[in-house]
Design an enzyme around this catalytic site. Structure first.
Site, PDB file in Angstrom:
ATOM      1  N   HIS A  45       0.835  -1.192   0.000  1.00 17.13           N
ATOM      2  CA  HIS A  45       0.000   0.000   0.000  1.00 17.13           C
ATOM      3  C   HIS A  45       0.879   1.253   0.000  1.00 17.13           C
ATOM      4  O   HIS A  45       2.091   1.167   0.201  1.00 17.13           O
ATOM      5  CB  HIS A  45      -0.953   0.006   1.210  1.00 17.13           C
ATOM      6  CG  HIS A  45      -0.265   0.045   2.546  1.00 17.13           C
ATOM      7  ND1 HIS A  45      -0.172  -1.068   3.379  1.00 17.13           N
ATOM      8  CD2 HIS A  45       0.389   1.039   3.185  1.00 17.13           C
ATOM      9  CE1 HIS A  45       0.498  -0.734   4.466  1.00 17.13           C
ATOM     10  NE2 HIS A  45       0.863   0.532   4.379  1.00 17.13           N
TER      11      HIS A  45
HETATM   12  P1  TYD Z   1      -2.123  -4.265   7.568  1.00 10.31           P
HETATM   13  O1  TYD Z   1      -2.361  -2.872   7.096  1.00 10.31           O
HETATM   14  O2  TYD Z   1      -2.682  -5.371   6.746  1.00 10.31           O
HETATM   15  O3  TYD Z   1      -0.566  -4.504   7.787  1.00 10.31           O
HETATM   16  P2  TYD Z   1       0.648  -4.446   6.723  1.00 10.31           P
HETATM   17  O4  TYD Z   1       0.515  -3.156   5.996  1.00 10.31           O
HETATM   18  O5  TYD Z   1       1.864  -4.517   7.561  1.00 10.31           O
HETATM   19  O6  TYD Z   1       0.572  -5.639   5.823  1.00 10.31           O
HETATM   20  O7  TYD Z   1      -2.660  -4.363   9.058  1.00 10.31           O
HETATM   21  C1  TYD Z   1      -2.935  -5.605   9.694  1.00 10.31           C
HETATM   22  C2  TYD Z   1      -4.102  -5.412  10.666  1.00 10.31           C
HETATM   23  O8  TYD Z   1      -3.728  -4.551  11.744  1.00 10.31           O
HETATM   24  C3  TYD Z   1      -5.311  -4.781   9.994  1.00 10.31           C
HETATM   25  O9  TYD Z   1      -6.466  -5.410  10.547  1.00 10.31           O
HETATM   26  C4  TYD Z   1      -5.259  -3.335  10.453  1.00 10.31           C
HETATM   27  C5  TYD Z   1      -4.607  -3.423  11.808  1.00 10.31           C
HETATM   28  N1  TYD Z   1      -3.803  -2.250  12.180  1.00 10.31           N
HETATM   29  C6  TYD Z   1      -4.182  -1.500  13.270  1.00 10.31           C
HETATM   30  O10 TYD Z   1      -5.205  -1.764  13.932  1.00 10.31           O
HETATM   31  N2  TYD Z   1      -3.413  -0.436  13.650  1.00 10.31           N
HETATM   32  C7  TYD Z   1      -2.288  -0.109  12.980  1.00 10.31           C
HETATM   33  O11 TYD Z   1      -1.595   0.868  13.366  1.00 10.31           O
HETATM   34  C8  TYD Z   1      -1.903  -0.891  11.828  1.00 10.31           C
HETATM   35  C9  TYD Z   1      -0.657  -0.542  11.050  1.00 10.31           C
HETATM   36  C10 TYD Z   1      -2.692  -1.945  11.462  1.00 10.31           C
END
Ligand code: TYD
Length: 130
Positions: A45
């Site tokens: 992303h």
């Molecule tokens: P995700 O965005 O998929 O992680 P990455 O970009 O590392 O692959 O996030 C994983 C899960 O965690 C998703 O359900 C959103 C949650 N999350 C939070 O609640 N707070 C945060 O600060 C972050 C980064 C993710």
């Protein structure tokens, strides 16, 4: 990439992250990624506005950065290196060593509306700013 100041003595090492040691934003959130399974790619992303520092405090992983012009792979394999990821940079994390802990400092709260998760949309948006 920012090289962090290590405070070391005969007991070992310590790094402090704060404005005084060069963090260029007010830290509003810290999260960390650990227990990543083999072969997994995370991230995938960009953000509209968020700025982050990523520090691999243990282990190693590779971060792909794409600003719409250049795609660069950066290996984070030292706890004294921070990678700044600004707005409108597509990023992917992969090749996590077992035991890796990737700590991220962010200048804003978790906000799904700030995410661009569709790569075609990212490329369209970034090309509009050229
Ligand atoms: P995700 O965005 O998929 O992680 P990455 O970009 O590392 O692959 O996030 C994983 C899960 O965690 C998703 O359900 C959103 C949650 N999350 C939070 O609640 N707070 C945060 O600060 C972050 C980064 C993710």
């Amino acid at each position: 990439m920012i090289e962090l100041e290590v405070r070391g003595d005969e007991r070992g090492s310590l790094i402090a992250l704060e404005a005084a040691t060069g963090v260029p934003f007010a830290i509003e959130r810290v999260y960390y990624i650990f227990g990543t399974r083999e072969g997994v790619v995370r991230g995938l992303h960009a953000h509209h506005a968020l700025t982050q520092w990523a520090v691999c405090v243990a282990g190693a992983c590779t971060v792909l950065l794409d600003d719409g012009r250049e795609r660069t792979d950066v290996r984070l394999d030292r706890p004294d290196l921070a990678l700044q990821i600004g707005p409108m940079v597509w990023h992917e994390m992969r090749d996590f060593e077992p035991g890796t802990v990737l700590m991220v400092l962010a200048d804003g709260p978790y906000d799904e509306a700030d995410y661009i998760r569709d790569q075609a949309e990212f490329e369209r948006l970034v090309s509009e700013t050229r």
